[in-house]
Scaffold this motif. Structure first.
Motif, short mmCIF file in Angstrom:
data_model
loop_
_atom_site.label_atom_id
_atom_site.label_comp_id
_atom_site.label_asym_id
_atom_site.label_seq_id
_atom_site.Cartn_x
_atom_site.Cartn_y
_atom_site.Cartn_z
N GLN A 271 6.92 -5.03 19.79
CA GLN A 271 6.48 -6.13 20.88
C GLN A 271 4.87 -6.50 21.08
OE1 GLN A 271 8.44 -4.49 24.30
NE2 GLN A 271 10.44 -5.59 23.58
N GLY A 272 4.25 -5.18 20.54
CA GLY A 272 2.72 -5.43 20.88
C GLY A 272 2.22 -3.97 20.63
N LEU A 273 1.13 -3.72 21.30
CA LEU A 273 0.51 -2.27 21.36
C LEU A 273 1.29 -1.40 22.26
CD1 LEU A 273 -3.18 -3.51 21.77
CD2 LEU A 273 -2.29 -2.95 19.56
N LEU A 274 1.83 -1.67 23.32
CA LEU A 274 2.68 -1.21 24.01
C LEU A 274 4.06 -1.59 24.02
CD1 LEU A 274 3.26 1.11 26.48
CD2 LEU A 274 2.53 -0.79 27.86
N ASN A 275 4.94 -0.56 23.72
CA ASN A 275 6.45 -1.17 23.42
C ASN A 275 7.37 -0.19 24.36
OD1 ASN A 275 6.34 -2.77 20.87
ND2 ASN A 275 4.77 -1.32 20.66
N ASP A 276 7.50 -0.60 25.54
CA ASP A 276 8.36 0.19 26.28
C ASP A 276 9.87 0.05 26.44
OD1 ASP A 276 9.23 1.76 28.62
OD2 ASP A 276 8.31 0.68 30.32
N TYR A 277 10.68 0.45 25.56
CA TYR A 277 12.04 0.28 25.48
C TYR A 277 12.79 1.09 26.31
CZ TYR A 277 10.16 -1.93 21.34
OH TYR A 277 9.42 -2.81 20.23
N ALA A 278 12.29 1.91 27.13
CA ALA A 278 13.03 2.62 28.04
C ALA A 278 12.96 2.18 29.49
CB ALA A 278 12.58 4.16 28.06
N ASP A 279 12.16 1.14 29.63
CA ASP A 279 11.66 0.34 30.74
C ASP A 279 11.51 1.48 32.03
OD1 ASP A 279 11.59 -1.77 32.17
OD2 ASP A 279 13.59 -1.74 33.18
N ASP B 62 6.34 -0.08 35.04
CA ASP B 62 6.21 -1.34 35.98
C ASP B 62 5.04 -2.32 35.36
OD1 ASP B 62 3.50 -0.66 36.94
OD2 ASP B 62 4.17 0.21 38.95
N LYS B 63 5.35 -3.60 35.71
CA LYS B 63 4.60 -4.45 35.19
C LYS B 63 2.88 -4.32 35.28
CE LYS B 63 3.65 -9.01 33.84
NZ LYS B 63 2.76 -8.81 32.44
N ALA B 64 2.46 -3.60 36.46
CA ALA B 64 1.02 -3.43 36.49
C ALA B 64 0.71 -2.44 35.68
CB ALA B 64 0.75 -2.99 37.89
N ALA B 65 1.47 -1.34 35.71
CA ALA B 65 0.93 -0.34 34.62
C ALA B 65 1.00 -0.64 33.02
CB ALA B 65 2.19 1.03 34.79
N GLU B 66 1.92 -1.68 32.54
CA GLU B 66 2.12 -2.19 31.27
C GLU B 66 0.93 -3.04 31.08
OE1 GLU B 66 5.46 -4.49 30.96
OE2 GLU B 66 6.90 -2.83 30.92
N ASP B 67 0.40 -3.89 32.14
CA ASP B 67 -0.87 -4.74 32.10
C ASP B 67 -2.11 -3.85 31.83
OD1 ASP B 67 0.71 -7.00 32.04
OD2 ASP B 67 0.11 -7.35 34.11
N ARG B 68 -2.10 -2.66 32.59
CA ARG B 68 -3.19 -1.82 32.46
C ARG B 68 -3.36 -1.11 31.03
NH1 ARG B 68 -1.60 0.47 37.15
NH2 ARG B 68 -0.99 2.10 36.22
N ILE B 69 -2.33 -0.56 30.67
CA ILE B 69 -2.29 0.20 29.56
C ILE B 69 -2.33 -0.65 28.17
CG2 ILE B 69 -0.59 1.67 27.91
CD1 ILE B 69 0.83 2.64 30.71
N THR B 70 -1.86 -1.79 28.26
CA THR B 70 -2.14 -2.69 27.31
C THR B 70 -3.51 -3.03 27.03
OG1 THR B 70 0.08 -3.76 27.31
CG2 THR B 70 -1.55 -5.07 26.44
#
Length: 150
Positions: free
Chosen positions: A22-30, A33-41
């Motif tokens: 999906q990109g640089l960050l792939n969280d298939y375990a969900d 949260d959205k804020a963490a995904e944005d920060r890490i990406t």
């Protein structure tokens, strides 16, 4: 705690067992949260841009019974992480309580087994407390610091 991803080509059945990138960050375990995904990406994009090392993070529920070493190596090959010869793949398997860092040949002189183990072990403390975002952020920052040294 690292392995090159230069040769082995995954079989068709192995390809079918891997998630689609999906990109640089792939969280298939969900687990993020959205804020963490944005920060890490953002951290990963900045790292990739500034260091020229394609760094990808994958979080899965489990490796489907495969050893984490085999799973991460095959995934790195399938996704062609570091196709420029400079790549790092971090795989975190939640249910298996394991992580693995795969490093391509052109960066293994900087990111040796000892270095990647130290970086991963620092993140592990966060993972044990289910603080997945903090652990991944720690991994990215430690990786960047190590690359800055060289």
């Amino acid at each position: 705690v690292k392995q090159t991803n230069d040769k082995a080509t995954p079989t068709q059945s192995e390809i079918n067992n891997f998630p689609k990138r999906q990109g640089l960050l792939n969280d298939y375990a969900d687990v993020l949260d959205k804020a963490a995904e944005d920060r890490i990406t953002k951290l990963l994009a900045e790292l990739n841009q500034s260091k020229g090392v394609e760094t990808v993070v994958v979080i899965v529920k489990n490796t489907g019974g495969k050893r984490i070493f085999d799973y991460s190596l095959q995934l790195a090959n399938q996704w062609r992480i570091g196709s420029n010869g400079r790549g790092v793949l971090f795989v975190l398997s939640i249910d298996d309580h394991q992580w693995r860092i795969q490093v391509s040949k052109r960066v293994e002189n900087v990111l040796s087994n000892e270095v990647t183990k130290t970086i991963g072990d620092r993140s592990s403390g966060f993972f044990q407390k289910q603080e997945y975002a903090a652990g991944i952020e720690s991994f990215v920052k430690d990786l960047e610091d190590k690359l800055d040294e060289n």
